[in-house]
Scaffold this active site. Structure first.
Site, mmCIF file in Angstrom:
data_model
loop_
_atom_site.group_PDB
_atom_site.id
_atom_site.type_symbol
_atom_site.label_atom_id
_atom_site.label_comp_id
_atom_site.label_asym_id
_atom_site.label_seq_id
_atom_site.Cartn_x
_atom_site.Cartn_y
_atom_site.Cartn_z
ATOM 1 N N CYS A 69 0.797 -1.231 0.000
ATOM 2 C CA CYS A 69 0.000 0.000 0.000
ATOM 3 C C CYS A 69 0.826 1.276 0.000
ATOM 4 C CB CYS A 69 -0.979 0.003 1.167
ATOM 5 S SG CYS A 69 -0.249 0.134 2.817
ATOM 6 N N HIS A 108 -2.587 0.825 7.213
ATOM 7 C CA HIS A 108 -2.896 0.845 5.781
ATOM 8 C C HIS A 108 -2.990 2.284 5.290
ATOM 9 C CE1 HIS A 108 -4.405 -0.144 1.876
ATOM 10 N NE2 HIS A 108 -5.522 0.531 2.087
ATOM 11 N N ASP A 125 -8.039 3.819 -3.795
ATOM 12 C CA ASP A 125 -7.097 2.893 -3.172
ATOM 13 C C ASP A 125 -6.645 1.869 -4.201
ATOM 14 O OD1 ASP A 125 -5.662 1.201 -1.490
ATOM 15 O OD2 ASP A 125 -7.169 1.239 0.101
#
Length: 275
Positions: A69, A108, A125
């Site tokens: 991420c 995250h 995302d």
């Protein structure tokens, strides 16, 4: 470091427009997820990946590699800003797979995006390592169900407030599941902005903490228009877009580098030994 937009677009196979619109945002999110695999190979090889933009471009754009991420969303944020979007980095708590009542740290990275000329905002995302992750950016609106190009369904809800800031919870429903099926929580977040230095610390923790799942076992994913591939440890799972077929294969150590290259588009130096 100047962002090489042309090289990025070549990497994800993007031939669409570059105007900062909601349609562009959704389509770019989808193209990025399908174009660049998710992987945590640096952490399992006992190093934290760099999230400096120059290093991310060298790895994710110019090499046959992927990232997790902090790498993926740092790159995507830079692309969106270069196109004229306003982007805020947010830190989220992953709730997927957590036991009831557990409070996980904010490990995250996700993105809050504003489209020029539009009053609403979007959650974008490209770095959540799950087959239930966002394929396309979704409006930051309570209760609205969005359906991605592959049938993934998501919604955002707001649990009861426990602090000064409202909390958002991203939920997903499995492809092909009936309307009566439960929604699965993915991650929760507030709209508090996080800076790159915050993500530097979180990246180091996630990559090097011996208790982190990303430092203990291989996690690789690749999304295609018709299927999703996941490698967890040595278990290779294939799930098709209709949600009805699944195949699980145990990958032998001597086949691992070939599977990464052939199935996921990830090339490691010959002789690399993964735990």
């Amino acid at each position: 470091m100047e962002l090489d937009l042309d090289a990025y677009f070549d990497r994800i196979g993007w031939t669409g427009g570059r105007a900062p619109t909601a349609d562009t945002l959704r389509a770019l999110n989808r193209a990025h997820v399908r174009g660049i695999p998710f992987e945590n190979l640096e952490p399992v090889l006992v190093s934290a990946p760099s999230i400096d933009l120059a290093d991310i471009q060298a790895k994710l754009i110019r090499s046959r590699r992927g990232g997790y991420c902090y790498e993926q969303n740092t790159l995507f944020a830079a692309v969106l800003r270069a196109l004229g979007f306003s982007v805020t980095g947010l830190a989220a708590r992953v709730v997927q797979g957590a036991r009831p009542g557990a409070i996980r740290p904010r490990t995250h990275m996700t993105l809050l995006v504003e489209v020029p000329g539009e009053p609403g905002r979007y959650l974008a995302d490209v770095g959540f390592g799950s087959e239930g992750g966002l394929l396309e950016a979704v409006p930051l609106v309570v209760g609205t169900v969005t359906v991605g190009a592959d049938g993934r369904r998501h919604r955002l809800v707001q649990p009861e407030r426990t602090g000064p800031l409202a909390t958002w919870l991203l939920q997903a429903r499995e492809v092909g599941a009936p309307e009566s099926a439960d929604w699965d929580g993915q991650y929760s977040f507030t709209e508090e902005p996080f800076e790159q230095t915050d993500f530097d610390v979180a990246n180091w923790h996630v990559a090097t903490n011996p208790r982190s799942p990303f430092s203990r076992a291989v996690h690789v994913q690749r999304t295609f228009p018709d299927r999703h591939l996941r490698l967890a440890g040595r278990e290779l799972t294939e799930k098709f877009a209709d949600g009805r077929e699944r195949r699980v294969v145990r990958v032998a150590d001597e086949e691992l580098l070939k599977v990464l290259a052939d199935d996921f588009g990830i090339e490691l130096p010959e002789g690399t030994k993964l735990p």
